[in-house]
Design an enzyme around this catalytic site. Structure first.
Site, PDB file in Angstrom:
ATOM      1  N   ASN A  72     -12.674  41.094  76.768  1.00 58.37           N
ATOM      2  CA  ASN A  72     -11.665  42.152  76.640  1.00 58.37           C
ATOM      3  C   ASN A  72     -11.055  42.334  78.030  1.00 58.37           C
ATOM      4  O   ASN A  72     -11.761  42.728  78.968  1.00 58.37           O
ATOM      5  CB  ASN A  72     -12.328  43.445  76.162  1.00 58.37           C
ATOM      6  CG  ASN A  72     -11.289  44.534  75.919  1.00 58.37           C
ATOM      7  OD1 ASN A  72     -10.199  44.502  76.500  1.00 58.37           O
ATOM      8  ND2 ASN A  72     -11.625  45.491  75.075  1.00 58.37           N
ATOM      9  N   TYR A 181       6.393  51.103  73.344  1.00 61.77           N
ATOM     10  CA  TYR A 181       6.103  49.663  73.446  1.00 61.77           C
ATOM     11  C   TYR A 181       7.198  48.963  74.261  1.00 61.77           C
ATOM     12  O   TYR A 181       6.933  48.256  75.229  1.00 61.77           O
ATOM     13  CB  TYR A 181       6.019  49.107  72.028  1.00 61.77           C
ATOM     14  CG  TYR A 181       6.006  47.606  71.866  1.00 61.77           C
ATOM     15  CD1 TYR A 181       4.889  46.850  72.205  1.00 61.77           C
ATOM     16  CD2 TYR A 181       7.099  46.937  71.294  1.00 61.77           C
ATOM     17  CE1 TYR A 181       4.863  45.467  71.989  1.00 61.77           C
ATOM     18  CE2 TYR A 181       7.079  45.569  71.071  1.00 61.77           C
ATOM     19  CZ  TYR A 181       5.961  44.842  71.423  1.00 61.77           C
ATOM     20  OH  TYR A 181       5.948  43.474  71.207  1.00 61.77           O
ATOM     21  N   TYR A 331       9.125  57.782  64.863  1.00 64.38           N
ATOM     22  CA  TYR A 331       9.601  56.412  64.615  1.00 64.38           C
ATOM     23  C   TYR A 331      11.107  56.365  64.854  1.00 64.38           C
ATOM     24  O   TYR A 331      11.817  57.349  64.683  1.00 64.38           O
ATOM     25  CB  TYR A 331       9.286  55.987  63.170  1.00 64.38           C
ATOM     26  CG  TYR A 331       9.721  54.560  62.863  1.00 64.38           C
ATOM     27  CD1 TYR A 331       9.013  53.475  63.362  1.00 64.38           C
ATOM     28  CD2 TYR A 331      10.860  54.303  62.090  1.00 64.38           C
ATOM     29  CE1 TYR A 331       9.416  52.174  63.099  1.00 64.38           C
ATOM     30  CE2 TYR A 331      11.263  53.002  61.821  1.00 64.38           C
ATOM     31  CZ  TYR A 331      10.541  51.945  62.327  1.00 64.38           C
ATOM     32  OH  TYR A 331      10.941  50.653  62.077  1.00 64.38           O
TER      33      TYR A 331
HETATM   34  P1  NAD Z   1      -1.261  39.431  67.659  1.00 62.00           P
HETATM   35  O1  NAD Z   1      -1.626  40.868  67.556  1.00 62.00           O
HETATM   36  O2  NAD Z   1      -1.475  38.571  66.473  1.00 62.00           O
HETATM   37  O3  NAD Z   1      -2.015  38.777  68.906  1.00 62.00           O
HETATM   38  C1  NAD Z   1      -2.367  39.465  70.063  1.00 62.00           C
HETATM   39  C2  NAD Z   1      -3.791  39.078  70.411  1.00 62.00           C
HETATM   40  O4  NAD Z   1      -4.139  39.705  71.653  1.00 62.00           O
HETATM   41  C3  NAD Z   1      -4.820  39.563  69.373  1.00 62.00           C
HETATM   42  O5  NAD Z   1      -5.607  38.486  68.902  1.00 62.00           O
HETATM   43  C4  NAD Z   1      -5.650  40.590  70.132  1.00 62.00           C
HETATM   44  O6  NAD Z   1      -7.028  40.598  69.723  1.00 62.00           O
HETATM   45  C5  NAD Z   1      -5.491  40.109  71.577  1.00 62.00           C
HETATM   46  N1  NAD Z   1      -5.733  41.192  72.521  1.00 62.00           N
HETATM   47  C6  NAD Z   1      -5.137  42.411  72.556  1.00 62.00           C
HETATM   48  N2  NAD Z   1      -5.669  43.161  73.538  1.00 62.00           N
HETATM   49  C7  NAD Z   1      -6.629  42.400  74.142  1.00 62.00           C
HETATM   50  C8  NAD Z   1      -7.529  42.643  75.198  1.00 62.00           C
HETATM   51  N3  NAD Z   1      -7.568  43.820  75.821  1.00 62.00           N
HETATM   52  N4  NAD Z   1      -8.361  41.648  75.568  1.00 62.00           N
HETATM   53  C9  NAD Z   1      -8.352  40.454  74.912  1.00 62.00           C
HETATM   54  N5  NAD Z   1      -7.519  40.175  73.881  1.00 62.00           N
HETATM   55  C10 NAD Z   1      -6.665  41.143  73.495  1.00 62.00           C
HETATM   56  O7  NAD Z   1       0.278  39.379  68.103  1.00 62.00           O
HETATM   57  P2  NAD Z   1       1.296  38.146  68.189  1.00 62.00           P
HETATM   58  O8  NAD Z   1       2.319  38.306  67.137  1.00 62.00           O
HETATM   59  O9  NAD Z   1       0.545  36.877  68.291  1.00 62.00           O
HETATM   60  O10 NAD Z   1       2.030  38.477  69.571  1.00 62.00           O
HETATM   61  C11 NAD Z   1       1.650  37.924  70.813  1.00 62.00           C
HETATM   62  C12 NAD Z   1       2.567  38.444  71.905  1.00 62.00           C
HETATM   63  O11 NAD Z   1       3.939  38.207  71.582  1.00 62.00           O
HETATM   64  C13 NAD Z   1       2.441  39.950  72.166  1.00 62.00           C
HETATM   65  O12 NAD Z   1       2.515  40.187  73.548  1.00 62.00           O
HETATM   66  C14 NAD Z   1       3.668  40.540  71.473  1.00 62.00           C
HETATM   67  O13 NAD Z   1       4.075  41.740  72.098  1.00 62.00           O
HETATM   68  C15 NAD Z   1       4.674  39.421  71.652  1.00 62.00           C
HETATM   69  N6  NAD Z   1       5.693  39.464  70.582  1.00 62.00           N
HETATM   70  C16 NAD Z   1       5.485  38.867  69.360  1.00 62.00           C
HETATM   71  C17 NAD Z   1       6.482  38.924  68.393  1.00 62.00           C
HETATM   72  C18 NAD Z   1       6.364  38.216  67.070  1.00 62.00           C
HETATM   73  O14 NAD Z   1       7.383  38.014  66.452  1.00 62.00           O
HETATM   74  N7  NAD Z   1       5.193  37.822  66.612  1.00 62.00           N
HETATM   75  C19 NAD Z   1       7.671  39.616  68.637  1.00 62.00           C
HETATM   76  C20 NAD Z   1       7.836  40.243  69.869  1.00 62.00           C
HETATM   77  C21 NAD Z   1       6.846  40.147  70.841  1.00 62.00           C
HETATM   78  N1  UDP Z   2       9.992  47.665  57.296  1.00 61.56           N
HETATM   79  C1  UDP Z   2      10.219  48.046  55.963  1.00 61.56           C
HETATM   80  N2  UDP Z   2       9.163  48.058  55.097  1.00 61.56           N
HETATM   81  C2  UDP Z   2       7.910  47.704  55.442  1.00 61.56           C
HETATM   82  C3  UDP Z   2       7.673  47.308  56.807  1.00 61.56           C
HETATM   83  C4  UDP Z   2       8.738  47.301  57.691  1.00 61.56           C
HETATM   84  O1  UDP Z   2      11.347  48.382  55.584  1.00 61.56           O
HETATM   85  O2  UDP Z   2       7.010  47.721  54.573  1.00 61.56           O
HETATM   86  C5  UDP Z   2      11.129  47.583  58.240  1.00 61.56           C
HETATM   87  C6  UDP Z   2      10.974  48.299  59.579  1.00 61.56           C
HETATM   88  O3  UDP Z   2      11.335  49.662  59.464  1.00 61.56           O
HETATM   89  C7  UDP Z   2      11.915  47.503  60.469  1.00 61.56           C
HETATM   90  C8  UDP Z   2      11.811  46.075  59.923  1.00 61.56           C
HETATM   91  O4  UDP Z   2      11.274  46.205  58.606  1.00 61.56           O
HETATM   92  O5  UDP Z   2      13.255  47.954  60.261  1.00 61.56           O
HETATM   93  C9  UDP Z   2      10.964  45.126  60.749  1.00 61.56           C
HETATM   94  O6  UDP Z   2       9.704  45.691  60.966  1.00 61.56           O
HETATM   95  P1  UDP Z   2       8.503  44.982  61.727  1.00 61.56           P
HETATM   96  O7  UDP Z   2       7.293  45.828  61.516  1.00 61.56           O
HETATM   97  O8  UDP Z   2       8.352  43.568  61.314  1.00 61.56           O
HETATM   98  O9  UDP Z   2       8.836  45.047  63.275  1.00 61.56           O
HETATM   99  P2  UDP Z   2      10.137  45.114  64.197  1.00 61.56           P
HETATM  100  O10 UDP Z   2      11.055  44.005  63.815  1.00 61.56           O
HETATM  101  O11 UDP Z   2      10.754  46.466  63.974  1.00 61.56           O
HETATM  102  O12 UDP Z   2       9.581  44.973  65.565  1.00 61.56           O
END
Ligand code: NAD
Ligand code: UDP
Length: 385
Positions: A72, A181, A331
């Site tokens: 962690n 965030y 929100y």
């Molecule tokens: P995710 O939640 O699936 O993965 C994040 C991982 O980080 C998890 O497995 C969690 O256990 C680990 N983690 C969190 N805190 C920790 C800690 N203190 N120590 C060790 N491990 C820790 O999310 P994801 O979708 O894979 O996203 C990864 C990154 O990409 C994040 O920084 C997120 O903000 C960014 N991001 C993702 C998306 C997307 O579309 N998926 C969009 C915007 C930003």
């Molecule tokens: N949203 C929705 N219904 C759901 C979950 C999400 O209408 O059951 C909407 C949410 O309000 C946002 C968009 O879907 O407008 C995308 O949400 P997500 O949680 O994927 O993350 P974001 O793109 O906002 O980071």
């Protein structure tokens, strides 16, 4: 394996990648890519390993190239040692589900800003390259969202296209804790940028635009908490698996562009293997061709889910729900997110390939195959108890 070449025709050396957050959605796909298609080594750090367990089983041809460290990063002195052993650090660790931003703002800010500071510090101190995951949410709302709804300017990309080096970051007031965030991510971006400017940190910042695909988040009550609220793909998948209407927050009018995780991971590999082209850059990574409103997404997912599962089309596919009811107080939403692709195309020649229809078809096939039996069991249990 024949030597692989980078974009400048140079042989790619084997790298040791310290991947923090390797057990999450993006991390699991990046680990697969690195194990299956390269000779690189991964020091995989996370508190969970379920999503990469298939890569950690002994006897795989890549077994010697991946090591899981249950760490962690909030409080574990092993972190700096692991960073010292590596050539490049990829930091994915974060709390990144919108349902947490307004309900757990302190955890959100600590996770996305405070907990990332030692990672940045250790990279600077030990001269390690850092690829840090930020978010498209740092752009917040578009300039166009402040125009009257019938303004002709809304059609002008100047009012909505999100450019890394030009667009402002527009968040709501402090009481709209949704932006905790985005604000934490923005500040860590600025810290990394300043470490680059003042202390020569070699960095790349990634701004993902709604990457989706298999293993994203969890299905509440099956492989995550029953009351948990994941991101929209998993929320809508859960509704479809349970045969209930999809919930549209505030009418589902917000717009998003979705990119297939496998396309996006190609971009990350290009960043890892082309440091000279990726260092000191911030990259939007998304698919501007795949734009829909959330309502359109719901209807398309319903149509495709019926096709892949053989279920009948529901009479009532969606219901409206207020954001206060769904997410609670504080929100707020991003109205529209279209990435400008100029920088990533120029630096890395990357283009996403998969259409929204195709990426939803393969993802919903995965959701159906993986979860439908467990969801049916969960429903029948709740009826009998
Ligand atoms: P995710 O939640 O699936 O993965 C994040 C991982 O980080 C998890 O497995 C969690 O256990 C680990 N983690 C969190 N805190 C920790 C800690 N203190 N120590 C060790 N491990 C820790 O999310 P994801 O979708 O894979 O996203 C990864 C990154 O990409 C994040 O920084 C997120 O903000 C960014 N991001 C993702 C998306 C997307 O579309 N998926 C969009 C915007 C930003
Ligand atoms: N949203 C929705 N219904 C759901 C979950 C999400 O209408 O059951 C909407 C949410 O309000 C946002 C968009 O879907 O407008 C995308 O949400 P997500 O949680 O994927 O993350 P974001 O793109 O906002 O980071």
């Amino acid at each position: 394996m024949a030597a692989r070449l980078n974009l400048d025709g140079e042989e790619i050396n084997h790298l040791k990648v310290c991947m923090i957050g390797a057990g999450g959605f993006i991390g699991s796909h990046l680990c697969e890519k690195l194990m299956w298609e390269t000779e690189h080594t991964v020091l995989a750090i996370d508190v969970y390993s379920d999503k990469i367990q298939h890569l950690l089983e002994p006897g795989n041809p890549w077994s010697k190239r991946i090591e899981f460290h249950k760490v962690n990063i909030k409080h574990d002195s092993r972190l700096e040692g692991l960073i010292k052993l590596s050539d490049v650090v990829v930091n994915l660790a974060a709390i990144c589900t919108p349902a947490d931003y307004n309900t757990r703002p302190l955890d959100t800010i600590y996770s996305n800003f405070i907990d990332a500071i030692p990672v940045v510090r250790y990279c600077t101190d030990n001269n390690k390259r850092l690829i840090h995951f930020s978010t498209c949410e740092v752009y917040g709302k578009t300039i166009g969202s402040f125009l009257p709804q019938d303004s002709p300017l809304l059609k002008d990309p100047a009012y909505y296209l999100l450019k890394e080096d030009q667009s402002p970051c527009i968040f709501g007031p402090i009481e709209k804790q949704r932006w905790s965030y985005a604000c934490a991510k923005q500040l860590i971006e600025r810290l990394i940028y300043a470490e680059g400017a003042e202390n020569d940190l070699q960095f790349t910042i990634v701004r993902p635009f709604n990457w989706i695909g298999p293993r994203m988040d969890f299905i509440p009550g099956v492989d995550g908490p029953s009351e948990g609220v994941p991101r929209v793909l998993a929320c809508f998948s859960t509704n479809l698996l349970k045969g209930e209407p999809l919930k549209l927050v505030d009418g589902g009018k917000s717009q998003r562009t979705f990119v297939y995780i496998k396309d996006a991971i190609e971009a990350v590999l290009l960043m890892i293997e082309n440091p000279d082209r990726a260092n000191s850059h911030i990259f939007n990574v998304g698919n501007p061709e795949n734009e829909v409103t959330v309502k359109e997404l719901a209807l398309l997912m319903t149509e495709i889910y019926c096709k892949v599962s053989g279920e009948l089309k529901p009479e009532i596919p969606t219901v409206d729900v207020s954001s206060k009811e769904f997410y609670g107080e504080g929100y707020d939403d991003s109205d529209k997110r279209i990435p400008d692709m100029t920088i990533i195309k120029r630096q890395l020649g990357w283009n996403p390939k998969t259409s929204l229809y195709d990426l939803l078809e393969s993802t919903l096939t995965y959701q159906h195959t993986t979860y439908s039996r467990a969801v049916k069991q969960m429903i029948s249990k709740s009826h009998t108890s």
